[in-house]
Design a protein around this motif. Structure first.
Motif, PDB file in Angstrom:
ATOM      1  N   ALA A  95      13.642 -13.098 -29.545  1.00 17.60           N
ATOM      2  CA  ALA A  95      13.663 -14.058 -28.054  1.00 17.60           C
ATOM      3  C   ALA A  95      14.102 -15.434 -28.638  1.00 17.60           C
ATOM      4  O   ALA A  95      14.284 -15.670 -29.703  1.00 17.60           O
ATOM      5  N   CYS A  96      14.725 -15.691 -27.917  1.00 19.54           N
ATOM      6  CA  CYS A  96      15.294 -17.203 -28.539  1.00 19.54           C
ATOM      7  C   CYS A  96      14.948 -18.111 -27.844  1.00 19.54           C
ATOM      8  O   CYS A  96      14.183 -19.662 -28.612  1.00 19.54           O
ATOM      9  N   LEU A  97      13.110 -17.669 -27.136  1.00 18.21           N
ATOM     10  CA  LEU A  97      13.426 -19.222 -26.165  1.00 18.21           C
ATOM     11  C   LEU A  97      11.534 -18.528 -25.986  1.00 18.21           C
ATOM     12  O   LEU A  97      11.502 -17.879 -25.702  1.00 18.21           O
ATOM     13  N   ARG A  98      10.130 -19.355 -26.069  1.00 16.16           N
ATOM     14  CA  ARG A  98       8.791 -19.119 -25.780  1.00 16.16           C
ATOM     15  C   ARG A  98       9.264 -19.827 -24.877  1.00 16.16           C
ATOM     16  O   ARG A  98       8.421 -21.025 -24.574  1.00 16.16           O
ATOM     17  N   VAL A  99       8.839 -19.247 -23.316  1.00 18.71           N
ATOM     18  CA  VAL A  99       8.493 -20.240 -22.352  1.00 18.71           C
ATOM     19  C   VAL A  99       6.753 -19.879 -21.218  1.00 18.71           C
ATOM     20  O   VAL A  99       6.474 -19.132 -21.282  1.00 18.71           O
ATOM     21  N   LEU A 100       6.121 -21.296 -21.493  1.00 17.97           N
ATOM     22  CA  LEU A 100       5.009 -21.279 -20.837  1.00 17.97           C
ATOM     23  C   LEU A 100       4.903 -21.034 -19.398  1.00 17.97           C
ATOM     24  O   LEU A 100       5.593 -22.624 -19.347  1.00 17.97           O
ATOM     25  N   MET A 101       5.039 -20.799 -18.661  1.00 17.59           N
ATOM     26  CA  MET A 101       5.260 -20.273 -16.815  1.00 17.59           C
ATOM     27  C   MET A 101       3.074 -20.170 -16.779  1.00 17.59           C
ATOM     28  O   MET A 101       2.955 -19.514 -16.847  1.00 17.59           O
ATOM     29  N   LEU A 102       2.922 -21.967 -15.595  1.00 19.90           N
ATOM     30  CA  LEU A 102       2.244 -22.213 -14.852  1.00 19.90           C
ATOM     31  C   LEU A 102       2.257 -21.274 -12.931  1.00 19.90           C
ATOM     32  O   LEU A 102       3.147 -21.187 -12.735  1.00 19.90           O
ATOM     33  N   VAL A 103       1.025 -20.074 -13.743  1.00 12.63           N
ATOM     34  CA  VAL A 103       1.205 -19.932 -12.215  1.00 12.63           C
ATOM     35  C   VAL A 103       0.214 -19.594 -11.257  1.00 12.63           C
ATOM     36  O   VAL A 103      -1.124 -20.463 -11.986  1.00 12.63           O
ATOM     37  N   ALA A 104       0.238 -19.762 -10.625  1.00 19.07           N
ATOM     38  CA  ALA A 104      -1.637 -19.624  -9.436  1.00 19.07           C
ATOM     39  C   ALA A 104      -2.270 -18.008  -8.810  1.00 19.07           C
ATOM     40  O   ALA A 104      -1.446 -17.243  -8.835  1.00 19.07           O
ATOM     41  N   PRO A 105      -3.522 -18.654  -9.302  1.00 22.41           N
ATOM     42  CA  PRO A 105      -3.810 -17.332  -8.428  1.00 22.41           C
ATOM     43  C   PRO A 105      -3.575 -16.079  -6.602  1.00 22.41           C
ATOM     44  O   PRO A 105      -3.325 -17.448  -6.320  1.00 22.41           O
ATOM     45  N   GLY A 106      -3.162 -15.328  -6.779  1.00 30.33           N
ATOM     46  CA  GLY A 106      -2.688 -15.517  -5.149  1.00 30.33           C
ATOM     47  C   GLY A 106      -1.959 -13.912  -5.450  1.00 30.33           C
ATOM     48  O   GLY A 106      -1.711 -13.152  -6.693  1.00 30.33           O
ATOM     49  N   ASP A 107      -1.544 -13.431  -4.302  1.00 35.23           N
ATOM     50  CA  ASP A 107      -0.158 -12.379  -4.014  1.00 35.23           C
ATOM     51  C   ASP A 107       1.004 -12.757  -4.567  1.00 35.23           C
ATOM     52  O   ASP A 107       1.096 -13.827  -5.138  1.00 35.23           O
ATOM     53  N   ILE A 108       1.832 -11.717  -4.762  1.00 34.46           N
ATOM     54  CA  ILE A 108       3.616 -11.602  -5.306  1.00 34.46           C
ATOM     55  C   ILE A 108       4.341 -13.411  -3.965  1.00 34.46           C
ATOM     56  O   ILE A 108       5.114 -13.531  -4.804  1.00 34.46           O
ATOM     57  N   SER A 109       3.403 -13.517  -3.378  1.00 36.81           N
ATOM     58  CA  SER A 109       4.569 -14.643  -3.022  1.00 36.81           C
ATOM     59  C   SER A 109       4.318 -15.867  -3.418  1.00 36.81           C
ATOM     60  O   SER A 109       4.691 -16.724  -2.886  1.00 36.81           O
ATOM     61  N   VAL A 110       3.194 -16.004  -4.292  1.00 38.30           N
ATOM     62  CA  VAL A 110       2.089 -18.064  -4.440  1.00 38.30           C
ATOM     63  C   VAL A 110       3.404 -18.559  -5.383  1.00 38.30           C
ATOM     64  O   VAL A 110       3.282 -19.217  -5.836  1.00 38.30           O
ATOM     65  N   ASN A 111       4.334 -17.738  -6.582  1.00 41.25           N
ATOM     66  CA  ASN A 111       4.781 -18.373  -7.606  1.00 41.25           C
ATOM     67  C   ASN A 111       6.576 -18.038  -7.526  1.00 41.25           C
ATOM     68  O   ASN A 111       6.745 -17.556  -6.874  1.00 41.25           O
ATOM     69  N   THR A 112       6.683 -18.750  -8.434  1.00 43.05           N
ATOM     70  CA  THR A 112       7.965 -18.491  -9.096  1.00 43.05           C
ATOM     71  C   THR A 112       8.486 -16.753  -9.198  1.00 43.05           C
ATOM     72  O   THR A 112       7.443 -16.720 -10.607  1.00 43.05           O
TER      73      THR A 112
END
Length: 417
Positions: A95-112
């Motif tokens: 991998a060329c990059l390590r991304v930290l992705m902040l997400v929220a609890p919830g179903d599959i529609s609530v996060n990018t």
């Protein structure tokens, strides 16, 4: 099917199950594969030993795809009680990059759904599920090159986003999609922000209490008495509505009465209805992904109904509609040139590095329905039916990949303070 093989998502390596994210389950759904047996297999594995958070999170995602929301949320809660961190390695290594992705609890529609866009890429993603009450980052934050805020805006996430804003303002790594921009995606806020932009047509959206609409519904006053200058038809939806849930066009006071009898939410969004049908009477809705201000076609849906969703517009059943979508994608440069001013202004005004818009073409420019960073952009539709899509979506994928890499590289090259 998994991000790195053709094996079933239920297949388990020694020790903890790999975390699969959303992409393989969505791909199976779009291919009309039966997720039921895989879900049952994961459920049986979880019942044998409940200390595997990756297995539990995968199971929760599968349950969401099966529209078993309550069960999925319960299983997701079990996973988050074990850890808030889930690592999704890039398909292409190293991998060329390590991304930290902040997400929220919830179903599959609530996060990018970033992994759906970055399929077949060389970026590792580590998901961190923020807490929606109290400290949004209660566990140690893993090392990363760049942080992406993928938390979608909904009632329960607003406080967490507001708490993250000052904290991320001084973050030691680049931050993509800062919380203040995500807060701007609220329907009424986005409507206010985009009013008056050259080439943008976005009807005003107002938050209105159910009680305030009752006089118009009962005939005690017209709609104009409640909202001066307004008249039917209007669009109503509950504040937290997504994917068209309880979204309706209200033609007159009788329809308003019927709506308020059936939909009991106390707070609603209301906006004027704009007829965007073409000369043939059909409605065409476009999804455009904007990466660092650059537009990319995601899809075009053609429907006889004003409320257009790709899955119910018969795009899979109607070859003529797919031909029209293919032509739209082939000639997207012309579309982007026609609406260049609007497409450049929208992400700047909202304040997001990556955002999508659902829109239509009308006489005044782009009629914008929604501005959001949590819309799905993917190249997962069957290639035999949609041969024109992969190349188009891969342009957006490559642009996003290059943007993330560039942001991280610029931060490393910048002199330390």
């Amino acid at each position: 099917m998994t991000p790195s093989s053709q094996a079933s998502p239920a297949a388990s390596a020694q020790g903890h199950t790999p975390f699969y994210g959303l992409a393989p389950f969505l791909r199976m759904n779009l291919a009309a594969a039966d997720i039921g047996p895989i879900t049952q297999q994961m459920l049986e594995q979880a019942q044998q030993g409940g200390d595997d958070p990756n297995l539990l999170m995968n199971l929760a995602t599968a349950l969401f795809c099966l529209e078993k929301q309550d069960t999925g949320l319960a299983v997701q809660g079990l996973a988050l009680a074990l850890t808030r961190r889930y690592f999704l390695p890039a398909l292409r290594q190293p991998a060329c990059l390590r991304v930290l992705m902040l997400v929220a609890p919830g179903d599959i529609s609530v996060n990018t759904p970033l992994d759906c866009l970055l399929e077949d890429c060389d970026i590792d993603i580590e998901y961190y599920y923020v807490a929606l009450d109290g400290d949004p980052l209660p566990e140690p934050v893993p090392d990363h090159d760049l942080l992406v805020v993928g938390v979608g805006l909904f009632d329960a996430s607003r406080a967490a986003l507001e708490a993250l804003e000052p904290r991320l303002a001084a973050w030691p790594r680049p931050v993509v999609n800062p919380p203040r921009g995500i807060l701007n995606t609220a329907r009424n806020t986005a409507s206010d922000l985009l009013q008056g932009l050259d080439g943008v047509v976005m009807p005003p959206t107002r938050n209105i209490a159910r009680a305030d609409l009752l006089p118009a519904a009962t005939g005690d006053s017209g709609l104009g008495a409640v909202l001066p200058g307004w008249d039917y038809p209007v669009i109503l939806r509950p504040l937290g509505s997504h994917a068209g849930h309880d979204l309706e066009k209200i033609e007159d006071s009788g329809a308003l009465v019927d709506y308020l009898v059936r939909v009991r939410d106390e707070q609603l969004f209301i906006s004027p209805f704009v007829d965007y049908s073409g000369p043939d009477g059909l409605f065409r809705k476009f999804r455009i992904a904007l990466v660092d201000g650059q537009p990319f076609a995601s899809h075009m849906a053609v429907s006889s109904r004003w409320m257009v969703h790709y899955v119910n517009a018969q795009m899979y059943e109607d070859a003529a509609k797919r031909e029209e979508e293919a032509a739209f994608m082939a000639n997207f440069a012309d579309f982007a040139a026609r609406h260049r001013t609007a497409l450049e202004a929208i992400p700047r005004r909202v304040g997001l590095d990556y955002v999508c818009i659902d829109c239509a073409e009308v006489a005044g420019g782009l009629l914008v329905f929604e501005v959001d960073h949590a819309m799905v952009v993917h190249a997962m539709d069957p290639v035999d039916m949609f041969p024109y899509k992969p190349e188009t979506i891969f342009r957006a994928r490559d642009a996003m990949r290059d943007y993330l890499v560039r942001r991280a590289a610029e931060a490393l090259a910048a002199p330390s303070r």
